[in-house]
Design an enzyme around this catalytic site. Structure first.
Site, PDB file in Angstrom:
ATOM      1  N   LYS A 280       3.499  58.497  -8.284  1.00  7.59           N
ATOM      2  CA  LYS A 280       2.769  59.104  -7.452  1.00  7.59           C
ATOM      3  C   LYS A 280       1.841  60.097  -7.998  1.00  7.59           C
ATOM      4  O   LYS A 280       2.337  60.639  -9.077  1.00  7.59           O
ATOM      5  CB  LYS A 280       3.949  59.910  -6.570  1.00  7.59           C
ATOM      6  CG  LYS A 280       4.693  58.946  -5.791  1.00  7.59           C
ATOM      7  CD  LYS A 280       5.890  60.042  -5.003  1.00  7.59           C
ATOM      8  CE  LYS A 280       6.586  59.134  -3.693  1.00  7.59           C
ATOM      9  NZ  LYS A 280       7.788  59.973  -3.224  1.00  7.59           N
ATOM     10  N   GLU A 365      19.428  57.297   8.377  1.00  5.36           N
ATOM     11  CA  GLU A 365      19.801  58.226   9.230  1.00  5.36           C
ATOM     12  C   GLU A 365      21.325  57.561  10.238  1.00  5.36           C
ATOM     13  O   GLU A 365      22.161  58.457  10.342  1.00  5.36           O
ATOM     14  CB  GLU A 365      18.858  58.435  10.539  1.00  5.36           C
ATOM     15  CG  GLU A 365      17.511  59.248   9.913  1.00  5.36           C
ATOM     16  CD  GLU A 365      16.375  58.245   9.464  1.00  5.36           C
ATOM     17  OE1 GLU A 365      15.384  58.574   9.193  1.00  5.36           O
ATOM     18  OE2 GLU A 365      16.821  56.944   9.433  1.00  5.36           O
ATOM     19  N   ARG A 393      16.741  58.078  15.603  1.00  6.59           N
ATOM     20  CA  ARG A 393      17.070  56.690  15.013  1.00  6.59           C
ATOM     21  C   ARG A 393      18.561  56.542  14.802  1.00  6.59           C
ATOM     22  O   ARG A 393      19.133  55.249  14.462  1.00  6.59           O
ATOM     23  CB  ARG A 393      16.481  56.549  13.640  1.00  6.59           C
ATOM     24  CG  ARG A 393      14.964  56.822  13.651  1.00  6.59           C
ATOM     25  CD  ARG A 393      14.283  56.513  12.254  1.00  6.59           C
ATOM     26  NE  ARG A 393      13.748  55.457  12.146  1.00  6.59           N
ATOM     27  CZ  ARG A 393      13.120  54.871  11.173  1.00  6.59           C
ATOM     28  NH1 ARG A 393      12.834  55.423   9.968  1.00  6.59           N
ATOM     29  NH2 ARG A 393      12.730  53.566  11.033  1.00  6.59           N
TER      30      ARG A 393
END
Length: 639
Positions: A280, A365, A393
């Site tokens: 990243k 989730e 979700r």
């Protein structure tokens, strides 16, 4: 002279494929420089996009896009994809109203094959496309690009489990950016990746399977031997067991390795799995050093980097984070749970101070909710920090595992209402609708910072499931004390009383929920209307509601939530149950997905600022033959 001479020649991937492979390294450098400067001017997601530049170039160079399908996961990694597919100029209005979205959108470009904003959907969608191509007898390559974080979600493994037994051509690329380039990613591993993805090796394997199939026990022995040999040099046994041909890991920034490997994989049939390792923030030292800080950025100086915020007002997220630490100091039963949103949900301080009571469960989730339910069963007091849009979700788990068992789980719901630049996929537009219909739920919407803290305390002390839903960003600037005091359950408060006579047909009461209190008060000054800060969506303050219905000619509910099924619908139900026929005007988000843009501008367009509220009320009164008084007053008392 242009600083991006190669990039200037690329209007589409077809132009990219005309370049010699030796030019791609320079193009990657130009693309990276352009991306840094562009995001610095507009804001957006930076570090993750910098990590996928070489991968994006290699994919569009090797595959015949858009005929071949690239399915990106989330979209935090698709800026280079957008630039290479004809949207370079549009990046100047990235995530602005009527500008380019920060995520892939099918309506934006034929190269955006699947719209995404949430993670872990790419493999499922790509498998569907691959099966469709097979059934239509179309030779088409389909590639799913998924990050290591997204691989922690159950849906990703459900899709892998299905794909491994389906006769369809699918390549899954795991973009692993959670670590630096590991020792196995070297010359030997590059060679093995090219060898194992090549036609010769795979042809030999198929021939061997055909011969050994005559002796099943020997075939099984050979398969196990192959797995053990590959397992000594690559960590792909899990994916092999799921039915994929695993290749990697390879350096995702090395075009000389990426391109030939992808070219080999393009010619193979069946489910393939390529594991690449990226970094990243690659190529921008500030982002490399702190990829979390540079994940989602506002406008900044690309040379000086992101500077500390000068805002003196704490955000609602910070209010929650501070409350969590204060409550944890008072009650050792408190445990914080989040699905991969530590920084975004304000849990960084708690994670440092209470590491043993902090659980980041990854992008999972559903698991987060049932995990919290299990904690509550054993006497713990779990607080689940989650964005409104991500809570969607886990709706089944909220109903069956928490609410049905009436367990004391607190939902700290961030990003309620419109979120601005992230747009429709991230707007918290539906939570009041889908929470209010669940039995046993306590649902609260704070209108300011102090109220948010008090509501969190109220929720924590409630012996059942509860939700505190607050917006992104800062509030009106109300000072916050250190107390941990709860609010009277289900009680609203009057914030303004109209001075108009009770019999006046223009006497209006505004029922404001959460963030809509401020524009409601501003509108009330023009209308001389009464204003109630409702505070609770469930249970509603039915006593106050009945009183206001008797004393006013029109009730107006105002919420930053879908008007269908929202808080206003609960007001209507309460009035109906009480046999009250006072007219009710419900204002909220319309029956459409609200696009990205500045929040204040969007609310204005939707009629949810003070001007819009006044206009809607004036229209309703006029339709009833009762226009506003010729001169509206401000003689009403605001408290």
């Amino acid at each position: 002279m242009s600083s991006t001479p190669l990039l200037d020649t690329i209007a589409s991937p077809a132009d990219l494929r005309q370049l010699a492979s030796g030019d791609l390294a320079q193009l990657a450098q130009e693309l990276r420089s352009f991306l840094i400067e562009s995001v610095a001017r507009t804001g957006g997601h930076l570090s993750s996009n910098l990590g996928t530049i070489e991968l994006t170039l290699a994919l569009h160079y090797v595959y015949d896009t858009p005929e071949d399908r690239l399915v990106w996961d989330v979209g935090h990694q698709t800026y280079a994809h957008k630039i290479l597919t004809g949207r370079r100029e549009g990046m100047a209005r990235l995530r602005m109203q009527d500008g380019v979205s920060g995520f892939p959108r099918r309506c934006e470009s034929p190269y955006d094959t699947f719209g995404v904003g949430h993670s872990s959907t790419s493999i499922s969608a790509a498998l569907g496309m691959a099966v469709a191509a097979r059934n239509k007898n179309e030779r088409r390559n389909v590639v799913a690009i998924i990050g290591d974080g997204a691989m922690s979600a159950g849906q990703a493994f459900e899709a892998l489990n299905n794909a491994g037994v389906v006769d369809a051509n699918l390549l899954v690329i795991l973009n692993d950016n959670d670590m630096s380039i590991s020792p196995p990613v070297g010359a030997l591993n590059k060679y093995l990746a090219r060898l194992l993805s090549g036609q010769t090796f795979n042809a030999a394997r198929r021939a061997g399977e055909k011969v050994l199939s005559l002796v099943p026990s020997v075939l099984e022995l050979a398969r196990r031997a192959e797995e053990h040999v590959k397992g000594m040099v690559v960590p792909g046994t899990l994916f092999e067991e799921l039915g994929f041909n695993y290749i990697g890991p390879i350096d995702g920034h090395d075009l000389d390795s990426l391109i030939p490997t992808l070219q080999n994989l393009r010619e193979l049939n069946g489910p393939q799995f390529l594991h690449i390792v990226t970094r990243k923030g690659q190529g921008y030292k500030l982002a490399e050093a702190d990829p979390v800080l540079y994940h989602g950025v506002a406008k900044f100086d690309s040379n000086g980097g992101i500077q500390p915020s000068k805002s003196t007002k704490p955000s609602y997220t910070q209010i929650f984070g501070n409350w969590l630490c204060d409550m944890a100091a008072c009650d050792e039963r408190l445990i914080a749970v989040t699905p991969a949103m530590c920084e975004g949900s304000g849990l960084s301080r708690f994670a440092r101070e209470y590491p043993g009571r902090y659980h980041d469960v990854g992008i999972a989730e559903q698991h987060a909710m049932t995990f919290a339910a299990g904690l509550a069963c054993e006497g713990m007091r779990p607080v689940v920090a989650i964005y409104s849009t991500f809570l969607q979700r886990a709706y089944d788990q909220l109903i069956h595992d928490i609410a049905l068992q009436n367990l004391p789980v607190v939902l700290a719901i961030d990003r309620g209402g419109l979120v601005g630049a992230d747009g429709a996929t991230h707007n918290g537009a539906f939570d009041l609708s889908y929470l209010g219909c669940i039995p046993n739920m306590l649902v609260m919407t704070p209108s300011d910072e102090q109220e948010c803290r008090s509501m969190l305390t109220t929720a924590y002390r409630h012996d059942g499931p509860s939700a505190v839903r607050y917006p992104r960003g800062t509030g009106p600037g109300v000072p916050v004390d250190d107390a941990l005091e709860a609010l009277p359950l289900g009680k609203a408060e009057m914030r303004r009383h109209s001075a108009l006579p009770t019999a006046d047909p223009a006497r209006v009461a505004l029922l404001a929920f959460g963030s809509m209190l401020a524009p409601a008060l501003a509108a009330a000054e023009q209308l001389d209307a009464s204003v109630a800060n409702m505070r609770f969506v469930k249970p509603l303050d039915a006593d106050l509601l009945r009183t206001l219905a008797v004393d006013h000619a029109l009730l107006v509910s105002i919420e930053e939530n879908a008007v269908i099924g929202g808080a206003g619908s609960e007001v209507a139900r309460c009035l109906e149950q009480s046999g009250i026929d006072t007219p009710l005007l419900r204002l909220g988000l319309p029956d459409t997905f609200v696009d990205h843009g500045d929040v204040a501008a969007l609310l204005s367009q939707l009629g949810l600022d003070a001007t819009g509220i006044v206009k809607s009320i004036a229209t309703r009164l006029a339709a009833s033959g009762h226009p506003l008084p010729a001169s509206t007053s401000s003689t009403g008392k605001t408290t």
